[in-house]
Design a protein around this motif. Structure first.
Motif: not given
Length: 230
Positions: A100-101, A133-140, A215-225
């Protein structure tokens, strides 16, 4: 007692100098920022296009492993499978934090995980990784479809004059310009699709940017601290 007024020459010179400086600054800014559009577009497009197959791989591998683990949990065979599912999800999460960088300008910080096999099950971040991992296919999938469609429409409209003549031209076949009342002349269709291509090309960077950021925001919401995503 009189008022001292600046000379007309000085006043005109200062105004002229300020105007010239302003124009030069605007021109320089435009010159510097304009070339950034193409690298930004390339980075966002690459992120979206590569994210879709990665999302499918994460979904298939993690879903298969976790469902097998749950189904076989009664005979303890499922425990190693569940650990494998969480480990797979963590691997995909680590890769996505770095990926996402290109879109966000910086990688998502890696949270602190609990160590130990059994403590992995009590670690909320491990389950958030699995959820991603199970939900990222939706925004992707949504981002992929939008970006591919926009690119295809822009390129197809731009090159229509090269291949449009080969399309069927029967009594029931009508081009879009004809359907909206512009006539059925070939030159009219060429000009129409060039205008469409120009509109799509102008909006392509913004559309691609928005899709990539979702898509990157979805990742940051679940994967960030949690302190950053709360």
């Amino acid at each position: 007692m009189g008022l001292a007024l600046p000379g007309l020459g000085r006043l005109a010179g200062s105004v002229s100098g300020a105007s010239i400086h302003s124009v030069v600054a605007m021109t320089t800014t435009t010159y510097i920022e304009a070339p950034r559009t193409l690298p930004r577009l390339a980075a966002d497009t690459r992120y979206v296009l590569t994210g879709f197959p990665v999302a499918l791989a994460a979904f298939v591998l993690c879903l298969t492993t976790v469902t097998m683990g749950v189904g076989l949990a009664v005979v303890w065979v499922g425990v190693p499978l569940a650990v494998a599912a969480l480990t797979l999800a963590r691997t995909f999460a680590t890769a996505e934090r770095a990926r996402v960088a290109d879109v966000l300008g910086e990688a998502v910080p890696r949270p602190v995980y609990r160590t130990g096999t059994w403590r992995m099950f009590a670690d909320p971040q491990s389950w958030r990784d699995l959820a991603h991992a199970l939900l990222r296919w939706i925004p992707s999938t949504v981002a992929f479809c939008i970006v591919v469609s926009w690119w295809a429409a822009a390129l197809g409209s731009l090159t229509w004059s090269l291949w449009g003549w080969a399309l069927p031209d029967g009594p029931d076949d009508h081009e879009l310009p004809e359907l909206i009342g512009l006539g059925d002349a070939y030159l009219t269709a060429v000009v129409f699709y060039l205008v469409v291509a120009a509109v799509l090309a102008v909006t392509l960077p913004a559309v691609t940017r928005a899709a990539a950021r979702v898509e990157a925001g979805f990742a940051r919401a679940l994967l960030g601290p949690r302190s950053e995503t709360a």
